[in-house]
Design an enzyme around this catalytic site. Structure first.
Site, PDB file in Angstrom:
ATOM      1  CB  CYS A  54      -0.976  -0.020   1.178  1.00 59.20           C
ATOM      2  SG  CYS A  54      -2.361   1.136   0.966  1.00 59.20           S
ATOM      3  CG  HIS A  94      -3.588  -3.838   2.678  1.00 57.80           C
ATOM      4  ND1 HIS A  94      -2.664  -3.435   3.614  1.00 57.80           N
ATOM      5  CD2 HIS A  94      -4.154  -2.699   2.193  1.00 57.80           C
ATOM      6  CE1 HIS A  94      -2.678  -2.108   3.705  1.00 57.80           C
ATOM      7  NE2 HIS A  94      -3.568  -1.643   2.848  1.00 57.80           N
ATOM      8  CD  GLU A 128      -1.211  -6.936   4.445  1.00 58.16           C
ATOM      9  OE1 GLU A 128      -1.439  -5.757   4.791  1.00 58.16           O
ATOM     10  OE2 GLU A 128      -0.612  -7.253   3.384  1.00 58.16           O
TER      11      GLU A 128
END
Length: 527
Positions: free
Chosen positions: A376, A498, A500
């Site tokens: 990001c 993102h 994750e």
């Protein structure tokens, strides 16, 4: 639908979320379909506008919901995808009830906490639980975690709603798990009195726990269990010791050893099925390698980067590589700190503080051939660094941070936005991956879905110049740049999204897998 309500006592931060997620994992290992709801008693509508340094990570769901980090634990433990309704806040409930009152839904009644607020809570829980599907399968069990601790004023309507649901549903359709602290005194003895008082407060609200999960730094001795059983009126088999575990993903296994599965299944009248042990094999596999990764932070609180920590752990498990994280303050680290690392990760964030340090770390990774992953803001600052140090735009910067050459610009649809809550580019978006790139090697397909949380993008006016200079945008959403990489570098990779948020212990995120593998190889070369 069976409901497992999880409450907490004595103090917050005991691990109610991990306990709830672990119970869910235990049931899932027995073939049951499980969903989860987190209740946050604060007045915010969602977690999106909260300071992460105070509240921890803002987790983003597939539909763009900005929620408490515990929902991230639920998704990782249960390998499911949740949506906005799975996070209930006081603000959300009151807003709905007030809107109904303004609309005239209550036919002139005086609107009160009981029954109107509690009815809204109960209806929201039931509707969300019944609507959930995972790959076409409806949920059989719904975990409901009540945030805060028993005795908090803001938790009272939710605990009352739980009490009502317990009374309205058949006895075997609900279970109440109370998580409490068993601290040690100065002599090292574990003290049960805080647990006794916590359960007493719970019972004064009309709630009797079926299971008491006792958090402590060691296994609870037999005499302490008996005392809790006697004073709190639960069977000794339902007093569960939850000692500190080396890894949160091993907590389900530790609770299995304590016999919590049989107590839950008996309480809910569920069939005792065989156990799928794949999860336990995955989370206990031995490491054969190690790698040290530096995360350049600006908040100084590890919980802000919880999903990143877990995604690195997932990738490390898959590669039999123990990832050791070194936290670097973006404002104080020096080049010597970077030289000791096997890889550098620059995560997301908001605001200008620490940005010069993040850019300096990216430049060091690029010039010294150290594996780099940007997320990001890390993606955006990689573009800024490239524009400054390769293209020569010394004043290159994001529009977010003031005047200069804006190689990062505000998204057009954000220009008229006034409210901050829930107005970013949020949730799942399609990303088209170019073949023959590192992104293609990692994902193995040309169309992927990843979750977003941002207001700025690569300025389209500079994309052609940047790519001519050698930076490759290997993932795009229309004319929006989503992934960048640098050919000829061992691993220089960044994403606007993102990744994750979609990483799981059994399904690690491809960018994190590639990054950790590059870090492992870098360490081997240095040796």
């Amino acid at each position: 639908m069976k409901y497992i309500f999880v409450t907490g006592g004595v103090m917050s931060g005991l691990g109610k979320g991990i306990t709830a997620a672990s119970i869910g994992r235990i049931l899932k290992n027995r073939g049951y379909q499980v969903t989860a709801i987190k209740i946050d008693p604060y007045l915010n509508i969602d977690a999106g506008t909260m300071n992460p340094a105070q509240h921890g990570e803002v987790f983003v769901l597939s539909d763009g919901g900005e929620v408490d980090l515990d929902l991230g634990n639920y998704e990782r433990f249960l390998d499911i995808e949740l949506t906005r309704p799975h996070n209930i806040t006081t603000g959300k409930i009151y807003k709905t009830v007030i809107e109904k009152e303004r609309h005239g839904d209550f036919l002139g009644s005086t609107v009160q906490i009981i029954p109107h607020i509690t009815d809204e809570i109960k209806g929201h829980i039931a509707k969300t639980a019944e609507a959930f599907e995972n790959h076409g399968h409806k949920a059989e069990v719904c975990l409901v975690e009540v945030g805060g601790t028993v005795g908090d004023i803001e938790s009272m309507p939710f605990l009352e709603a739980v009490r009502q649901m317990r009374g309205e549903l058949p006895a075997q359709d609900t279970a109440l798990v109370h998580v409490t602290l068993v601290p040690a005194d100065t002599m090292g003895d574990l003290k049960t009195k805080p647990t006794q008082h916590s359960v007493k407060a719970l019972r004064e609200l009309g709630l009797r726990p079926d299971i008491i999960v006792c958090r402590s730094d060691r296994v609870l001795p037999g005499h302490s269990r008996r005392k809790i059983s006697d004073f709190c009126d639960v069977p000794i088999s339902a007093v569960i010791s939850a000692a500190d575990a080396p890894d949160i993903y091993q907590v389900p296994m530790e609770l299995e050893k304590e016999g919590v599965a049989n107590v839950i299944l008996d309480t809910l009248g569920l069939e005792k099925r065989g156990v799928d042990s794949e999860w336990y094999h995955t989370v206990t596999a031995e490491y054969t390698n190690r790698a040290t990764i530096g995360i350049v932070t600006k908040y100084g609180i590890e919980d802000v980067y919880l999903s990143i920590k877990e995604a690195l752990k997932h990738a490390g498990r898959a590669l039999s590589t123990e990832v050791r994280i070194r936290w670097l303050d973006a404002e104080t680290f020096d080049d010597h700190d970077l030289a000791e690392l096997d890889g550098i990760l620059v995560p997301g964030g908001f605001g200008s503080r620490g940005v010069p340090g993040k850019i300096r770390a990216i430049q060091y990774a690029r010039e010294h051939q150290i594996p780099f992953l940007g997320i990001c803001l890390g993606f955006q600052m990689a573009v800024v660094e490239f524009a400054r140090d390769v293209l020569g735009y010394k004043d290159a910067i994001s529009e977010e941070f003031g005047p200069g050459t804006h190689v990062i610009a505000l998204l057009p649809e954000q220009e008229e936005v006034k409210d901050l809550g829930g107005t970013m580019r949020l949730g799942n978006c399609q990303v088209d991956v170019a073949t023959g790139t590192t992104a293609w090697d990692l994902y193995g397909k040309t169309g992927i879905i990843e979750r977003h949380r941002h207001r700025y993008e690569v300025n389209p006016d500079y994309i052609e110049e940047i790519t001519k200079a050698g930076l490759v945008f290997s993932g795009k959403n229309g004319n929006r740049m989503e992934i960048l990489e640098l050919p000829g570098h061992p691993f220089f990779f960044a994403t606007q999204f993102h990744p994750e948020f979609r990483s799981r212990p059994t399904r690690p995120s491809p960018p994190y897998l590639g990054f950790v593998n590059a870090c492992k190889e870098n360490k081997e070369i240095k040796q």
